[in-house]
Design an enzyme around this catalytic site. Structure first.
Site, PDB file in Angstrom:
ATOM      1  N   HIS A   1       0.873  -1.192   0.000  1.00 58.35           N
ATOM      2  CA  HIS A   1       0.000   0.000   0.000  1.00 58.35           C
ATOM      3  C   HIS A   1       0.901   1.231   0.000  1.00 58.35           C
ATOM      4  O   HIS A   1       1.630   1.468  -0.951  1.00 58.35           O
ATOM      5  CB  HIS A   1      -0.917  -0.105   1.230  1.00 58.35           C
ATOM      6  CG  HIS A   1      -2.071   0.842   1.271  1.00 58.35           C
ATOM      7  ND1 HIS A   1      -2.368   1.722   0.264  1.00 58.35           N
ATOM      8  CD2 HIS A   1      -3.035   1.044   2.227  1.00 58.35           C
ATOM      9  CE1 HIS A   1      -3.449   2.422   0.589  1.00 58.35           C
ATOM     10  NE2 HIS A   1      -3.869   2.028   1.778  1.00 58.35           N
TER      11      HIS A   1
ATOM     12  N   HIS B   1      -1.534  -2.286  -9.955  1.00 57.82           N
ATOM     13  CA  HIS B   1      -2.459  -1.675  -9.003  1.00 57.82           C
ATOM     14  C   HIS B   1      -3.698  -2.546  -8.933  1.00 57.82           C
ATOM     15  O   HIS B   1      -4.116  -3.099  -9.950  1.00 57.82           O
ATOM     16  CB  HIS B   1      -2.837  -0.256  -9.457  1.00 57.82           C
ATOM     17  CG  HIS B   1      -3.495   0.538  -8.391  1.00 57.82           C
ATOM     18  ND1 HIS B   1      -4.843   0.437  -8.107  1.00 57.82           N
ATOM     19  CD2 HIS B   1      -2.977   1.427  -7.499  1.00 57.82           C
ATOM     20  CE1 HIS B   1      -5.120   1.240  -7.102  1.00 57.82           C
ATOM     21  NE2 HIS B   1      -4.020   1.849  -6.708  1.00 57.82           N
TER      22      HIS B   1
ATOM     23  N   ASP C   1       3.236   5.507  -7.003  1.00 54.99           N
ATOM     24  CA  ASP C   1       4.366   5.335  -6.091  1.00 54.99           C
ATOM     25  C   ASP C   1       5.701   5.199  -6.807  1.00 54.99           C
ATOM     26  O   ASP C   1       6.743   5.460  -6.222  1.00 54.99           O
ATOM     27  CB  ASP C   1       4.144   4.108  -5.209  1.00 54.99           C
ATOM     28  CG  ASP C   1       3.056   4.361  -4.208  1.00 54.99           C
ATOM     29  OD1 ASP C   1       3.020   5.471  -3.674  1.00 54.99           O
ATOM     30  OD2 ASP C   1       2.230   3.468  -3.975  1.00 54.99           O
TER      31      ASP C   1
HETATM   32  N1  ACO Z   1       5.678  -7.273 -10.541  1.00 56.83           N
HETATM   33  C1  ACO Z   1       5.571  -8.472 -11.142  1.00 56.83           C
HETATM   34  N2  ACO Z   1       4.405  -9.137 -11.310  1.00 56.83           N
HETATM   35  C2  ACO Z   1       3.299  -8.563 -10.819  1.00 56.83           C
HETATM   36  C3  ACO Z   1       3.335  -7.309 -10.161  1.00 56.83           C
HETATM   37  C4  ACO Z   1       4.583  -6.650 -10.030  1.00 56.83           C
HETATM   38  N3  ACO Z   1       4.668  -5.453  -9.428  1.00 56.83           N
HETATM   39  N4  ACO Z   1       2.087  -6.980  -9.770  1.00 56.83           N
HETATM   40  C5  ACO Z   1       1.290  -7.978 -10.148  1.00 56.83           C
HETATM   41  N5  ACO Z   1       2.023  -8.933 -10.784  1.00 56.83           N
HETATM   42  C6  ACO Z   1       1.508 -10.169 -11.427  1.00 56.83           C
HETATM   43  C7  ACO Z   1       1.103 -11.216 -10.391  1.00 56.83           C
HETATM   44  O1  ACO Z   1       2.168 -12.072 -10.078  1.00 56.83           O
HETATM   45  C8  ACO Z   1      -0.015 -11.910 -11.125  1.00 56.83           C
HETATM   46  O2  ACO Z   1       0.552 -12.772 -12.094  1.00 56.83           O
HETATM   47  P1  ACO Z   1      -0.195 -14.156 -12.508  1.00 56.83           P
HETATM   48  O3  ACO Z   1      -1.509 -13.736 -13.080  1.00 56.83           O
HETATM   49  O4  ACO Z   1       0.721 -14.793 -13.481  1.00 56.83           O
HETATM   50  O5  ACO Z   1      -0.327 -14.937 -11.230  1.00 56.83           O
HETATM   51  C9  ACO Z   1      -0.716 -10.777 -11.882  1.00 56.83           C
HETATM   52  O6  ACO Z   1       0.305  -9.781 -12.114  1.00 56.83           O
HETATM   53  C10 ACO Z   1      -1.867 -10.141 -11.130  1.00 56.83           C
HETATM   54  O7  ACO Z   1      -1.401  -9.844  -9.830  1.00 56.83           O
HETATM   55  P2  ACO Z   1      -2.317  -9.628  -8.557  1.00 56.83           P
HETATM   56  O8  ACO Z   1      -1.512  -9.770  -7.323  1.00 56.83           O
HETATM   57  O9  ACO Z   1      -3.565 -10.436  -8.688  1.00 56.83           O
HETATM   58  O10 ACO Z   1      -2.705  -8.125  -8.749  1.00 56.83           O
HETATM   59  P3  ACO Z   1      -3.402  -7.274  -7.687  1.00 56.83           P
HETATM   60  O11 ACO Z   1      -4.246  -6.349  -8.469  1.00 56.83           O
HETATM   61  O12 ACO Z   1      -4.042  -8.040  -6.626  1.00 56.83           O
HETATM   62  O13 ACO Z   1      -2.162  -6.532  -6.966  1.00 56.83           O
HETATM   63  C11 ACO Z   1      -0.642  -4.936  -6.255  1.00 56.83           C
HETATM   64  C12 ACO Z   1      -1.969  -5.203  -6.964  1.00 56.83           C
HETATM   65  C13 ACO Z   1      -0.669  -5.458  -4.812  1.00 56.83           C
HETATM   66  C14 ACO Z   1      -0.464  -3.413  -6.202  1.00 56.83           C
HETATM   67  C15 ACO Z   1       0.508  -5.591  -7.039  1.00 56.83           C
HETATM   68  O14 ACO Z   1       0.486  -5.161  -8.390  1.00 56.83           O
HETATM   69  C16 ACO Z   1       1.876  -5.329  -6.407  1.00 56.83           C
HETATM   70  O15 ACO Z   1       2.272  -6.054  -5.499  1.00 56.83           O
HETATM   71  N6  ACO Z   1       2.617  -4.277  -6.899  1.00 56.83           N
HETATM   72  C17 ACO Z   1       3.853  -3.911  -6.290  1.00 56.83           C
HETATM   73  C18 ACO Z   1       3.613  -3.095  -5.018  1.00 56.83           C
HETATM   74  C19 ACO Z   1       3.118  -1.705  -5.318  1.00 56.83           C
HETATM   75  O16 ACO Z   1       3.614  -0.994  -6.177  1.00 56.83           O
HETATM   76  N7  ACO Z   1       2.103  -1.266  -4.534  1.00 56.83           N
HETATM   77  C20 ACO Z   1       1.537   0.080  -4.652  1.00 56.83           C
HETATM   78  C21 ACO Z   1       0.093   0.055  -4.959  1.00 56.83           C
HETATM   79  S1  ACO Z   1      -0.456   1.695  -5.296  1.00 56.83           S
HETATM   80  C22 ACO Z   1      -0.839   2.418  -3.805  1.00 56.83           C
HETATM   81  O17 ACO Z   1      -1.009   1.811  -2.787  1.00 56.83           O
HETATM   82  C23 ACO Z   1      -0.948   3.877  -3.844  1.00 56.83           C
END
Ligand code: ACO
Length: 426
Positions: free
Chosen positions: A267, A308, A365
């Site tokens: 987050h 996201h 971010d």
């Molecule tokens: N790097 C690599 N792979 C990723 C990333 C990433 N940053 N984010 C998602 N994926 C992949 C997952 O492994 C998944 O792959 P799969 O379908 O082969 O299993 C797919 O993309 C979907 O991922 P989910 O986790 O289902 O996506 P979700 O929408 O739940 O997650 C999140 C969102 C938590 C923000 C995620 O993208 C993440 O961890 N990003 C990095 C942390 C980050 O930048 N957070 C800031 C959010 S913005 C804020 O709070 C203001």
């Protein structure tokens, strides 16, 4: 907004019945399942709340597929361009952009409440000097409930507005004091001659032995950062505040719970994690290795600042902050190897099939970390600044939920533990 008479059919082995479908001003409709348990003895299973609207809200609208973010109906890009943070705070809290008289009165109240009780400052001495500033602010904001509890009646709208304004007024002072304490600088008092963002900058970077002259480019960038992070509908920290508040808890304690939720790297902690990731990559030549690691399903490494939960198109805040980051870097004449890594990483990831297929774009971010670093903030202050901005969103939701009247929030569960069993003989 109208509650439609359109219904969704629910069929179980025993009976078939209908559930109403609710319609908001914009966005997906929602099946009203409030009677599901009472009528059918069934619970809805939605861990992570991917398909659950937890409340009705009139504050912020997000369309993640189209990359749209509106505060009270106004696009974030226009607010970032034409407004300032204190106007946006008023808009989020009270529903309309302020007129001249309203902004004067609101600014006056924020000024009035911006100083901390001197006893609050003594809390800081109890923290280790190297404590993370998020640990300090979560503790200090929670502790404010000890100062404003006995005389506060949350059923009185005037007192509610006062508590919300107090929080918006004091959070920059609390955050700046966490920074000055950690680096051993003297605490700076707020300066009412400055606007909200410039005052925050002077409380962080000002020193008593030198006049603080606000840099308009940096202060404008700070103001934009605050606007962009002010609210984002029912995210984890806002939902935490709502859940805590549903029990009628003290508002300062509720906002402290929001700060705790914001701290995590998935987050608000993501911008700090972005910088840590860039430092770990260390050199442009290591980027392909990092990208391959992020794509490898056998480990949980992710590219921080990408993806996201809601935006599956470009995060509209990312476009605005990317522009701000460029302006500041140019203005400061900064030539930072980490920033070069960030720019190359963005280029490479945006062309990579893995990221394209999964709609993983840089989020706000990714750029805010780079921008804040260029402005002179240490990594551990990034999430703190996010908390300063988001306090406005949290108090707006806190004010809104006081009218909801559905009592305490209490999710249910699908129990998967042991069934009842006899206690073994001893
Ligand atoms: N790097 C690599 N792979 C990723 C990333 C990433 N940053 N984010 C998602 N994926 C992949 C997952 O492994 C998944 O792959 P799969 O379908 O082969 O299993 C797919 O993309 C979907 O991922 P989910 O986790 O289902 O996506 P979700 O929408 O739940 O997650 C999140 C969102 C938590 C923000 C995620 O993208 C993440 O961890 N990003 C990095 C942390 C980050 O930048 N957070 C800031 C959010 S913005 C804020 O709070 C203001």
């Amino acid at each position: 907004m109208s509650d439609s008479f359109v219904t969704a059919k629910i069929t179980t082995s025993e009976e078939e019945s209908s559930l109403p479908i609710l319609e908001g001003t914009m966005g997906p409709k929602a099946v009203d399942i409030q009677t599901l348990y009472g009528r059918h003895g069934l619970l809805a299973f939605d861990p992570g709340f991917r398909s659950t609207a937890s409340c009705k809200s009139a504050i912020t609208y997000v369309d993640g597929d189209k990359g749209v973010l509106l505060y009270r109906g106004y696009p974030i890009e226009e607010l970032a361009e034409k407004s300032n943070f204190i106007e946006v705070a008023y808009l989020l809290m009270f529903g309309q952009l302020p007129d001249q008289k309203q902004i004067q009165e609101f600014t006056g109240n924020v000024h009035h409440f911006s100083v901390l009780h001197e006893q609050v400052l003594s809390f800081y001495q109890g923290f280790r000097r190297d404590a993370h500033p998020m640990a300090i602010i979560v503790g200090t904001v929670g502790a404010l409930s000890a100062f404003y509890h006995d005389h506060m009646d949350i059923n009185d709208p005037v007192q509610r507005t006062m508590a919300a304004t107090r929080l918006v007024a004091k959070i920059p002072t609390i955050a700046a004091a966490a920074y000055t304490y950690s680096v051993g600088h003297p605490h700076r008092y707020p300066d009412n001659a400055l606007d909200y963002a410039s005052n925050f900058m002077q409380m962080v970077f000002g020193m008593p032995n030198k006049e603080f002259v606000p840099d308009p480019v940096l202060c404008r960038a700070m103001d934009r950062i605050l606007i962009l992070h002010a609210d984002h509908e029912q995210n984890a920290s806002t939902s935490t505040v709502r859940l805590a508040a549903s029990s009628g808890a003290n508002p300062f304690a509720c906002i402290a719970s929001g700060i705790a939720s914001l701290w995590g790297p998935a987050h608000g902690g993501a911008n700090e994690a972005v910088l840590m990731m860039l430092e770990e990559i260390g050199d442009v030549k290591n980027i392909p290795k990092a990208v391959n690691r992020a794509k490898d399903k056998s480990n949980d490494y992710r590219l921080m600042g990408f993806g996201h939960r809601v935006y599956k198109n470009f995060d509209p805040r990312a476009r605005v902050i990317q522009k701000s980051a460029r302006e500041v870097l140019e203005h400061m004449g900064i030539n930072d190897p980490l920033l070069e890594i960030a720019v190359r990483l963005e280029e490479i990831a945006l062309k990579d099939e893995y990221f394209i297929e999964r709609k993983l774009y840089p989020n706000v971010d990714f750029y805010s970390g780079i921008l804040l670093r260029a402005m002179g903030f240490p990594n551990n202050m990034f999430t703190v600044i996010f908390a300063v901005a988001r306090t406005v969103g949290w108090v707006s939701h806190w004010l809104e939920l006081q009218h909801e009247g559905h009592g305490i929030d209490r999710p249910r569960q699908l129990y998967v533990g042991e069934a009842r069993r006899p206690y073994p003989h001893k």
